[in-house]
Motif scaffolding. Structure first.
Motif, PDB file in Angstrom:
ATOM      1  N   VAL A 295       1.118  -0.780  -0.239  1.00  0.00           N
ATOM      2  CA  VAL A 295      -0.003  -0.174   0.062  1.00  0.00           C
ATOM      3  C   VAL A 295       0.887   0.900   0.075  1.00  0.00           C
ATOM      4  N   SER A 296       0.430   2.087  -0.977  1.00  0.00           N
ATOM      5  CA  SER A 296       1.137   4.100  -0.799  1.00  0.00           C
ATOM      6  C   SER A 296       0.016   4.333  -0.189  1.00  0.00           C
ATOM      7  N   PHE A 297       0.233   5.036   0.731  1.00  0.00           N
ATOM      8  CA  PHE A 297      -0.693   6.407   1.502  1.00  0.00           C
ATOM      9  C   PHE A 297      -0.173   7.549   0.768  1.00  0.00           C
ATOM     10  N   GLY A 298       1.169   7.613  -0.149  1.00  0.00           N
ATOM     11  CA  GLY A 298       1.575   8.562  -1.468  1.00  0.00           C
ATOM     12  C   GLY A 298       0.313   9.857  -1.771  1.00  0.00           C
ATOM     13  N   ASP A 299      -0.706   9.187  -1.668  1.00  0.00           N
ATOM     14  CA  ASP A 299      -1.875   9.972  -2.228  1.00  0.00           C
ATOM     15  C   ASP A 299      -3.091   9.365  -2.075  1.00  0.00           C
ATOM     16  N   GLY A 300      -3.944   9.424  -1.220  1.00  0.00           N
ATOM     17  CA  GLY A 300      -4.592   8.853  -0.731  1.00  0.00           C
ATOM     18  C   GLY A 300      -4.450   7.205  -0.393  1.00  0.00           C
ATOM     19  N   VAL A 301      -4.820   6.346  -0.609  1.00  0.00           N
ATOM     20  CA  VAL A 301      -4.921   5.204  -0.428  1.00  0.00           C
ATOM     21  C   VAL A 301      -4.362   4.633  -1.673  1.00  0.00           C
ATOM     22  N   ASP A 302      -3.218   3.918  -2.501  1.00  0.00           N
ATOM     23  CA  ASP A 302      -3.098   3.276  -3.396  1.00  0.00           C
ATOM     24  C   ASP A 302      -2.252   1.972  -3.181  1.00  0.00           C
ATOM     25  N   HIS A 303      -2.710   0.689  -4.124  1.00  0.00           N
ATOM     26  CA  HIS A 303      -2.069  -0.301  -4.087  1.00  0.00           C
ATOM     27  C   HIS A 303      -2.275  -1.293  -5.633  1.00  0.00           C
ATOM     28  N   GLY A 304      -0.691  -2.162  -5.248  1.00  0.00           N
ATOM     29  CA  GLY A 304      -0.589  -3.022  -6.119  1.00  0.00           C
ATOM     30  C   GLY A 304       0.858  -2.983  -6.512  1.00  0.00           C
ATOM     31  N   PRO A 305       1.269  -3.748  -7.215  1.00  0.00           N
ATOM     32  CA  PRO A 305       2.728  -4.915  -7.425  1.00  0.00           C
ATOM     33  C   PRO A 305       3.721  -3.902  -7.264  1.00  0.00           C
ATOM     34  N   MET A 306       3.400  -2.980  -7.280  1.00  0.00           N
ATOM     35  CA  MET A 306       4.262  -1.579  -7.908  1.00  0.00           C
ATOM     36  C   MET A 306       4.574  -0.817  -6.490  1.00  0.00           C
ATOM     37  N   TYR A 307       4.252  -1.044  -5.441  1.00  0.00           N
ATOM     38  CA  TYR A 307       4.661  -0.963  -3.816  1.00  0.00           C
ATOM     39  C   TYR A 307       5.162  -1.854  -3.131  1.00  0.00           C
ATOM     40  N   SER A 308       4.861  -3.557  -3.874  1.00  0.00           N
ATOM     41  CA  SER A 308       6.013  -4.338  -2.834  1.00  0.00           C
ATOM     42  C   SER A 308       7.015  -4.085  -2.782  1.00  0.00           C
ATOM     43  N   VAL A 309       8.017  -5.232  -1.534  1.00  0.00           N
ATOM     44  CA  VAL A 309       9.369  -4.144  -1.300  1.00  0.00           C
ATOM     45  C   VAL A 309       9.805  -4.472  -2.936  1.00  0.00           C
ATOM     46  N   VAL A 310       9.815  -5.314  -3.120  1.00  0.00           N
ATOM     47  CA  VAL A 310      10.624  -5.493  -4.784  1.00  0.00           C
ATOM     48  C   VAL A 310      10.475  -4.263  -5.517  1.00  0.00           C
ATOM     49  N   GLU A 311      10.108  -3.624  -6.127  1.00  0.00           N
ATOM     50  CA  GLU A 311       9.705  -2.677  -6.776  1.00  0.00           C
ATOM     51  C   GLU A 311       9.726  -1.298  -6.067  1.00  0.00           C
ATOM     52  N   ALA A 312       9.728  -1.177  -4.706  1.00  0.00           N
ATOM     53  CA  ALA A 312       9.601   0.241  -4.312  1.00  0.00           C
ATOM     54  C   ALA A 312      10.760   0.096  -4.046  1.00  0.00           C
ATOM     55  N   LEU A 313      11.681  -0.448  -3.608  1.00  0.00           N
ATOM     56  CA  LEU A 313      12.400   0.032  -3.186  1.00  0.00           C
ATOM     57  C   LEU A 313      13.931   0.292  -4.223  1.00  0.00           C
ATOM     58  N   LYS A 314      12.876   0.366  -5.946  1.00  0.00           N
ATOM     59  CA  LYS A 314      13.681   0.864  -6.687  1.00  0.00           C
ATOM     60  C   LYS A 314      13.581   2.722  -6.770  1.00  0.00           C
ATOM     61  N   SER A 315      12.466   3.160  -5.835  1.00  0.00           N
ATOM     62  CA  SER A 315      12.486   4.410  -6.304  1.00  0.00           C
ATOM     63  C   SER A 315      11.908   5.027  -4.440  1.00  0.00           C
TER      64      SER A 315
END
Ligand code: SF4
Length: 406
Positions: A295-315
């Motif tokens: 889950v990303s709280f960057g802009d409200g609540v968003d969810h998806g594979p891009m917020y998995s630890v694996v992908e999130a580490l890239k940014s």
């Protein structure tokens, strides 16, 4: 009675006597739980900032400062923290507009998700002890990972409706790729498959259930297993990491098997969650956001594979690690990526992750020095009190202070 937080069975029948800070005598702990209690006096972490030992308040203030300055923090771990600490973690994620993810993201998240959403039927371990007459351990080795699973809940105990225990009333199968200690216990009912062969086995099981000849080497054994499975009054499937990894992205096959079995009898699923409170984090985050992880709280609540630890580490530009040791447990490539990000780690022990962290905040050992609550692997809430004092605060107290300082 004390509670053991050595695994997600959260055994609540532990007797402990203490001599100063030494555990003098224990009763009912398995070898793994004993290791957890013994860790009280070994490899404890100390507060550190940039490699230098500091006071704990200074470490907490530095952590708050770094979180305040971060543009895209990742808050990761949580599976070995209490529900109370996890709740603070989610609050912190909201406040810092962070991405929050836990260890289920790379292990049994898909199965837990289906259970929490009601897509897979489940029951409690107490139901299993009392009524579970046909069991399938799948891609797991409870004798090693959850040493009291079979003796307290699933295979060996007498239950309300199963007075003659495993000798006459219960049948258990193990499906796995290797001859584990559990395979030796269930020798006659051990079905060995090749790595990645789980989906094919499910297709073969579905074929037999449809009255067709299965495409497997030992057709007789397969037909005999399905005949037993169909006779169950209450069956339970315990999927482990082996099944979760093998079926990744194809979990509909497990769902298909369970619903096909449930046309004639009753089957439930309880995943063999490893860490003591992964299930708790998934439930808490789901209750707050509708998602169990990523889950990303960057802009409200968003969810998806891009917020998995694996992908999130890239940014992400900062990682707060609580209740896990990702540098030891994540695949090497991901661990390397994490090591490149400035890390703040809360942990009672020195680990590879604390060694690579910019800020280390030692915390009290939950279940022994810190109380709280957690959800057992079947979702049952277990509360525990500390059995001794700690010189360090709990995860929850540290996170509360960070929240106050931000
Ligand atoms: S089975 Fe798990 S919770 Fe129970 S005593 Fe062993 S490690 Fe602790």
């Amino acid at each position: 009675m004390a509670v053991c937080t050595g695994c997600s069975l959260l055994c609540d029948d532990i007797e402990v006597s203490i001599d100063g800070r030494r555990i003098a005598k224990t009763k009912n702990l398995c070898r793994k739980g004993f290791g957890r209690y013994r860790s009280l006096t070994s490899d404890r972490s100390v507060p550190r900032v940039d490699g230098k030992q500091v006071g704990i308040d200074e470490a907490i203030s530095r952590a708050a400062e770094m979180l305040r300055d971060a543009k895209r923090p990742l808050l990761f771990g949580w599976s070995c923290s209490t529900l109370e600490a996890q709740r603070k973690g989610i609050e912190l994620a909201r406040k810092t507009r962070a991405i929050i993810d836990d260890t289920s993201s790379i292990c049994q998240g898909e199965i837990v998700d289906m259970i929490i959403r009601g897509e897979l039927p489940t029951c409690t371990l107490d139901d299993v002890r009392n009524y579970g007459d046909t069991l399938i351990f799948w891609g797991c080795d409870p004798s090693s990972s959850h040493p009291r699973h079979m003796s307290r809940f699933s295979y060996f105990p007498r239950g309300e409706k199963l007075q003659r225990g495993h000798e006459e009333d219960r049948t258990a199968f193990l499906i796995d790729i290797r001859t584990s200690p559990t395979a030796k216990i269930l020798a006659g009912n051990f079905i060995q498959i090749s790595p990645g062969g789980d989906a094919d086995l499910i297709e073969a099981m579905l074929a037999v259930l449809d009255g067709k000849i299965p495409k497997v080497r030992d057709k007789k054994a397969m037909i005999s297993m399905i005949t037993t499975l169909k006779k169950a009054d209450m069956g339970v499937i315990f999927p482990g990491l082996g099944l979760a990894y093998s079926l990744k992205g194809r979990m509909d096959r497990l769902k298909a098997l369970v619903s096909r079995l449930n046309e004639t009898t009753r089957y439930n699923v309880i995943p063999m969650v490893g860490h003591y409170n992964m299930r708790g984090f998934n439930q808490l985050l789901f209750d707050e956001t509708g998602f169990i992880n990523r889950v990303s709280f960057g802009d409200g609540v968003d969810h998806g594979p891009m917020y998995s630890v694996v992908e999130a580490l890239k940014s992400c530009d900062l990682a707060l690690v609580v209740g896990t040791d990702p540098i030891s447990s994540l695949p090497a490539g991901i661990a390397k990526a994490l090591a490149r990000v400035p890390m703040i780690t809360l942990d009672p022990h020195r680990t590879l992750t604390t060694e690579l962290s910019r800020v280390v905040i030692p915390t009290a050992l939950s279940g022994i020095e810190a109380g709280g609550s957690a959800l057992r692997m079947d979702g049952v809430r277990i509360e525990f009190d500390p059995i001794m004092k700690s010189e360090y605060p709990s995860d929850e107290e540290v996170l509360s202070k960070i929240l106050e300082e931000i």
